[in-house]
Design a protein around this motif. Structure first.
Motif, PDB file in Angstrom:
ATOM      1  N   UNK A 107       0.859  -1.188   0.000  1.00 53.04           N
ATOM      2  CA  UNK A 107       0.000   0.000   0.000  1.00 53.04           C
ATOM      3  C   UNK A 107       0.892   1.234   0.000  1.00 53.04           C
ATOM      4  N   UNK A 108       0.452   2.260  -0.749  1.00 53.42           N
ATOM      5  CA  UNK A 108       1.338   3.410  -0.924  1.00 53.42           C
ATOM      6  C   UNK A 108       0.779   4.700  -0.316  1.00 53.42           C
ATOM      7  N   UNK A 109      -0.128   4.519   0.666  1.00 53.64           N
ATOM      8  CA  UNK A 109      -0.762   5.726   1.231  1.00 53.64           C
ATOM      9  C   UNK A 109       0.179   6.520   2.134  1.00 53.64           C
ATOM     10  N   UNK A 110       1.034   5.786   2.856  1.00 54.67           N
ATOM     11  CA  UNK A 110       1.817   6.507   3.863  1.00 54.67           C
ATOM     12  C   UNK A 110       3.325   6.235   3.710  1.00 54.67           C
ATOM     13  N   UNK A 111       4.059   7.346   3.585  1.00 51.49           N
ATOM     14  CA  UNK A 111       5.520   7.247   3.509  1.00 51.49           C
ATOM     15  C   UNK A 111       6.079   7.573   4.891  1.00 51.49           C
ATOM     16  N   UNK A 112       6.987   6.739   5.360  1.00 54.52           N
ATOM     17  CA  UNK A 112       7.625   7.001   6.663  1.00 54.52           C
ATOM     18  C   UNK A 112       8.507   8.239   6.500  1.00 54.52           C
ATOM     19  N   UNK A 113       8.239   9.233   7.308  1.00 52.21           N
ATOM     20  CA  UNK A 113       8.923  10.506   7.193  1.00 52.21           C
ATOM     21  C   UNK A 113      10.351  10.417   7.767  1.00 52.21           C
ATOM     22  N   UNK A 114      10.438   9.764   8.924  1.00 48.78           N
ATOM     23  CA  UNK A 114      11.711   9.726   9.644  1.00 48.78           C
ATOM     24  C   UNK A 114      11.764   8.438  10.460  1.00 48.78           C
ATOM     25  N   UNK A 171      16.919  15.740  -5.963  1.00 53.28           N
ATOM     26  CA  UNK A 171      18.160  15.789  -5.180  1.00 53.28           C
ATOM     27  C   UNK A 171      18.292  17.141  -4.489  1.00 53.28           C
ATOM     28  N   UNK A 172      18.201  18.203  -5.289  1.00 53.12           N
ATOM     29  CA  UNK A 172      18.366  19.539  -4.719  1.00 53.12           C
ATOM     30  C   UNK A 172      17.191  19.893  -3.807  1.00 53.12           C
ATOM     31  N   UNK A 173      15.989  19.590  -4.271  1.00 60.93           N
ATOM     32  CA  UNK A 173      14.808  19.887  -3.450  1.00 60.93           C
ATOM     33  C   UNK A 173      14.895  19.168  -2.112  1.00 60.93           C
ATOM     34  N   UNK A 174      15.322  17.914  -2.144  1.00 61.65           N
ATOM     35  CA  UNK A 174      15.411  17.117  -0.912  1.00 61.65           C
ATOM     36  C   UNK A 174      16.466  17.647   0.032  1.00 61.65           C
ATOM     37  N   UNK A 175      17.574  18.120  -0.530  1.00 58.66           N
ATOM     38  CA  UNK A 175      18.647  18.622   0.333  1.00 58.66           C
ATOM     39  C   UNK A 175      18.328  20.013   0.871  1.00 58.66           C
ATOM     40  N   UNK A 176      17.744  20.842   0.006  1.00 55.15           N
ATOM     41  CA  UNK A 176      17.486  22.233   0.413  1.00 55.15           C
ATOM     42  C   UNK A 176      16.153  22.340   1.154  1.00 55.15           C
ATOM     43  N   UNK A 177      15.130  21.681   0.558  1.00 49.36           N
ATOM     44  CA  UNK A 177      13.798  21.782   1.148  1.00 49.36           C
ATOM     45  C   UNK A 177      13.682  21.054   2.476  1.00 49.36           C
ATOM     46  N   UNK A 178      14.345  19.914   2.539  1.00 50.35           N
ATOM     47  CA  UNK A 178      14.341  19.151   3.797  1.00 50.35           C
ATOM     48  C   UNK A 178      13.025  18.496   4.083  1.00 50.35           C
ATOM     49  N   UNK A 179      12.333  19.024   5.050  1.00 54.54           N
ATOM     50  CA  UNK A 179      11.139  18.361   5.573  1.00 54.54           C
ATOM     51  C   UNK A 179      10.103  18.094   4.487  1.00 54.54           C
ATOM     52  N   UNK A 180       9.383  17.031   4.644  1.00 57.52           N
ATOM     53  CA  UNK A 180       8.260  16.777   3.756  1.00 57.52           C
ATOM     54  C   UNK A 180       8.566  15.877   2.589  1.00 57.52           C
ATOM     55  N   UNK A 181       9.846  15.639   2.298  1.00 55.70           N
ATOM     56  CA  UNK A 181      10.117  14.776   1.150  1.00 55.70           C
ATOM     57  C   UNK A 181      10.904  13.544   1.589  1.00 55.70           C
ATOM     58  N   UNK A 182      10.499  12.405   1.062  1.00 56.10           N
ATOM     59  CA  UNK A 182      11.237  11.165   1.263  1.00 56.10           C
ATOM     60  C   UNK A 182      11.257  10.657   2.686  1.00 56.10           C
ATOM     61  N   UNK A 183      12.162   9.713   2.913  1.00 51.34           N
ATOM     62  CA  UNK A 183      12.333   9.125   4.248  1.00 51.34           C
ATOM     63  C   UNK A 183      13.724   9.466   4.755  1.00 51.34           C
ATOM     64  N   UNK A 184      13.775   9.972   5.972  1.00 49.39           N
ATOM     65  CA  UNK A 184      15.052  10.336   6.586  1.00 49.39           C
ATOM     66  C   UNK A 184      15.420   9.281   7.624  1.00 49.39           C
ATOM     67  N   UNK A 185      16.641   8.756   7.510  1.00 49.31           N
ATOM     68  CA  UNK A 185      17.113   7.741   8.458  1.00 49.31           C
ATOM     69  C   UNK A 185      18.174   8.400   9.335  1.00 49.31           C
TER      70      UNK A 185
END
Ligand SMILES: Nc1ncnc2c1ncn2[C@@H]1O[C@H](COP(=O)(O)OP(=O)(O)O)[C@@H](O)[C@H]1O
Ligand SMILES: CC(=O)N[C@@H](CCC(=O)OP(=O)(O)O)C(=O)O
Length: 302
Positions: free
Chosen positions: A204-211, A257-271
């Protein structure tokens, strides 16, 4: 996260094969790497090329089989993997990065003994399965990568390694990137893939783990399917080995890549590491050679 705190620091970027299938995406990725470089960040690109290997195998009438997220690699498959990753995907990427200057230099994990591999088995249902010439990273020699960084270059590394036994091994590119990031002691490992991050309830793709913290990731790791297993294992090993943070981002979105590094919060999963991880050098998972010891180039004629 803004770019300014990363100035002067090395960032390892894992560029997956699914994020390179489209020309617009490839160009956006190259622009982002060059933007980092021009901002004084020192990017190191570790690339995969799974779909490109599969296409080539297909043309040759050879099968692509995966177990535990790893390609079953016969000697015949290994020849194709090596040729496609180090000879084709890497050279295309280096060419793209060099359109505006002689910045990028490609090397295979074999070059300068950057990645020394050991045979790796897949874990399937608690069983250890032989998947042929698949390698894990046993040792990293950072000397050539450091030499390139110090020379103002962008190293572009393919995930092919050689064993002490002289055998060439197919290393998963996430594994290679995680091991190299830990060996270099980078602040950030960025992994670009074909999903928005780690889904909490895959498929299921409803929820992405933020952190997610290292201990929690270790707990869920055995339950992860397909390519997400080696990817998350690589991120875990990286943060356990001293990398400040690992971020898994959607490489299908231009400029992620740039959005994730600069924007930070809200994109992808942070480990993120656990508080004790940063002081545990035994957790690197791969021995490190050549750290901070870049030998001077031999004098001409010597
Ligand atoms: N929990 C999960 N969250 C997201 N993706 C998952 C998960 N479990 C398995 N996957 C699979 O892992 C794939 C990403 O791994 P992989 O195909 O190896 O990507 P890449 O080529 O970028 O290295 C996703 O496309 C998805 O099919
Ligand atoms: C052992 C193993 O699975 N090796 C991978 C290496 C390339 C890779 O990892 O490519 P992506 O990042 O595009 O998936 C393979 O043969 O596909």
């Amino acid at each position: 996260m803004a770019l300014e705190p990363l100035r002067g620091h090395t960032v390892v970027v894992k560029y997956g094969g699914h994020a390179m299938t489209d020309d617009t995406l490839r160009r956006a990725f190259a622009q982002d790497v060059l933007t980092l470089y021009r901002a004084g960040v020192r990017p190191v690109v570790v690339h995969g090329g799974g779909p490109q290997i599969a296409a080539h195998l297909d043309r040759l009438g050879l099968r692509s089989d995966f177990l535990g997220g790893l390609r079953v690699t016969t000697p015949e498959t290994m020849e194709v993997v090596r040729m496609v990753l180090s000879g084709k995907v890497q050279k295309d990427l280096v060419g793209l990065l060099n359109e505006h200057g002689p910045h990028a230099v490609g090397l295979s994990g074999e070059d300068g003994r950057t990645l020394t591999a050991v045979k790796r088995y897949a874990q399937v249902g608690g069983e250890r399965v032989d998947i042929g010439l698949v390698g894990d990273v046993a040792r990293v020699n950072t000397a050539v990568v450091r030499l390139l960084l110090e020379g103002g270059h962008i190293p572009v590394v393919s995930s092919v390694g050689r064993g002490e036994d002289g055998q060439v091994y197919n290393v998963n590119a996430d594994t290679a990137a995680g091991a190299l990031a830990a060996a270099l002691g980078t602040r950030v490992l960025v992994v670009l893939t074909d999903v928005p991050g780690l889904y909490a309830d895959f498929p299921r793709d409803e929820r992405v783990v933020d952190r997610i913290g290292a201990a929690e990731l270790e707990r869920v790791l055995p339950g992860l399917d397909g390519g997400m297993g080696p990817k998350m294992e690589a991120c875990l090993r990286a943060v356990r080995g001293g990398v400040g943070v690992a971020r898994v981002l959607d490489g299908r979105a231009p400029h992620s890549l740039l959005d994730g590094l600069v924007g930070g919060a809200g994109s992808g999963t942070t480990i993120v590491p656990d508080p004790t991880d940063q002081t545990d050098p035994t957790a690197r998972g791969a021995e490190v050679e050549g750290v901070a010891r870049v030998a001077p180039a031999p004098a001409p004629g010597s």
